[in-house]
Design an enzyme around this catalytic site. Sequence first.
Site, PDB file in Angstrom:
ATOM      1  N   LYS A 193      13.452 -87.226  27.606  1.00  0.00           N
ATOM      2  CA  LYS A 193      12.278 -86.421  27.931  1.00  0.00           C
ATOM      3  C   LYS A 193      11.108 -87.324  28.290  1.00  0.00           C
ATOM      4  O   LYS A 193      11.069 -88.511  27.930  1.00  0.00           O
ATOM      5  CB  LYS A 193      11.900 -85.544  26.730  1.00  0.00           C
ATOM      6  CG  LYS A 193      12.917 -84.480  26.359  1.00  0.00           C
ATOM      7  CD  LYS A 193      12.442 -83.684  25.152  1.00  0.00           C
ATOM      8  CE  LYS A 193      13.471 -82.679  24.687  1.00  0.00           C
ATOM      9  NZ  LYS A 193      13.629 -81.555  25.627  1.00  0.00           N
ATOM     10  N   ARG A 240      23.079 -76.049  22.212  1.00  0.00           N
ATOM     11  CA  ARG A 240      24.286 -75.237  22.384  1.00  0.00           C
ATOM     12  C   ARG A 240      25.522 -75.976  21.880  1.00  0.00           C
ATOM     13  O   ARG A 240      26.510 -75.361  21.470  1.00  0.00           O
ATOM     14  CB  ARG A 240      24.440 -74.830  23.836  1.00  0.00           C
ATOM     15  CG  ARG A 240      24.706 -75.970  24.788  1.00  0.00           C
ATOM     16  CD  ARG A 240      24.396 -75.633  26.238  1.00  0.00           C
ATOM     17  NE  ARG A 240      22.971 -75.417  26.431  1.00  0.00           N
ATOM     18  CZ  ARG A 240      22.423 -75.107  27.614  1.00  0.00           C
ATOM     19  NH1 ARG A 240      23.191 -74.966  28.687  1.00  0.00           N
ATOM     20  NH2 ARG A 240      21.124 -74.921  27.713  1.00  0.00           N
TER      21      ARG A 240
END
Length: 504
Positions: A280, A357
């Site tokens: 990020k 996920r």
Amino acid sequence: RVGTLMAGFKDLLLRPLETVAFEKYVMFKPGTGRDLFLVGKKARLCAAADDIARDLAQPAIAKLAESMKPAYAGTKRDIVWTEGEGVLRRATLLMLPEEASRVVASVRPDVIGKQLHGAIAGKDVVLAVALEEVTAAGLAASRGLSPYTAKKTAKEASACRIMFHGAEPSEATLKQLDVTASSIRIAQGLVDLPPNSLTPTTFKELVLEAVSGLPGVSHYSIEDTDLRDQGYGLLYATGKCSPHPPVLLVLTLAGRGAEQKGVALVGKGITFDTGGTALKSRDGMCGMKRDMGGAAGVFGAFLTAAKLGGTASGKPLHCVLCLAENAIGSRAFLQDDILKAFSGLTVEINNTDAEGRLVLSDGVAHASLKLDCELIVDMATLTGAQSVSTGTHHALILANNEELERDVITAGKASGDMVHPGLFAPELLMHEYDSEFADMKNSVANRSNAQASCAGLFIFKHLSETGYAGGWLHVDMASPASAPLKDYGTGWGVGLITKYLGVI
């Protein structure tokens, strides 16, 4: 890295100095010296202001309420007077908006939470609401005291009393609100803790301290390389780079009566998310301490149920916390890696920053294969796309049957943790994960194709692969976990799950 801020944070969350208690409405008396907050829509606010004005011999309170007009963000006015030997006393009136569409809780918990946050320590809060609005209003008000701070000036001991005017909740309801509010505040504190305090290890330790001694609660954990060796390849890969190893922590609250299939609450607990090798940006990484908001929410719901005697159905209740730090370093998993999940499926990694996920897929597969459940709920701060889909106040849900979806929407409005359905259409969306080399990739090909719904369906694919045929609910609460309180944790999810399960 852990150390400087770690000491004492468990006490801040489990034994906060600022307390909240729900009580029956009592007549106010002059000279008590406590400030008060009066909240309600126009008619109910004015009725409560009339009674309080009479009690305190301060007719200006009633006149102020009558003069106020509702606005979209709520209208707030203060009145100050002196008592006794020049002691100042203040009443703050918050008039709620009249508008509430069919997808919004009628009492507007969004406004209550925002306007009361940081403003009610040591005060009396009077909620002028209907009986059916007591839960949503009460839990929204309890969010007003975030327990965590690292400021040099510490919080002082104080007691906030929350009462209801125009509704008479039972003693049982008041107890339920007390317990649920306590769990919400623990969840808020967990979300607010910095990553040099909250790691997978310290998260586990706090959880075990919180449930210690509660009747019917048992636990076990699978950690570090044991996850790899036992087949939890997705959770292990996500957390293996960190010096704080990944943990699958499983709590169980025994059911009542005859043996029954249970309910599992599975929470994403990424205590910090660098994005891994899909790193990020500097600004994009700020706030990633909150990426464990789903684990905080389901744990808060489990803790509430354990303290209040379990679910309405008496079914066993499980809480599966998937705890990891998605770190960057020489041991980090990589784009192009192919991992084997606990479901048996292989996953080609095309985005290490789509790790939520991954850990949840191992979590729901564990719930299916090891816990004998008829309902599995996963909750996560999963996607930035959630807020694009359903906004900052509504979580996105997916459910594999219409009745479950409808009942959860109702529970959301009743609890104040509002939700709205995404697109449960695996036949239209799962092709986004097609891979030439593995059973699936972990990130979509087309980010404009119902991305938040796709993320939930990735998890459902792994659950289905285990042969599970029960109910499934996915909750993506990325934005509601903090955005409504300007980046403070909201404790979102505790109210939703406890309401849906009939705990409150």
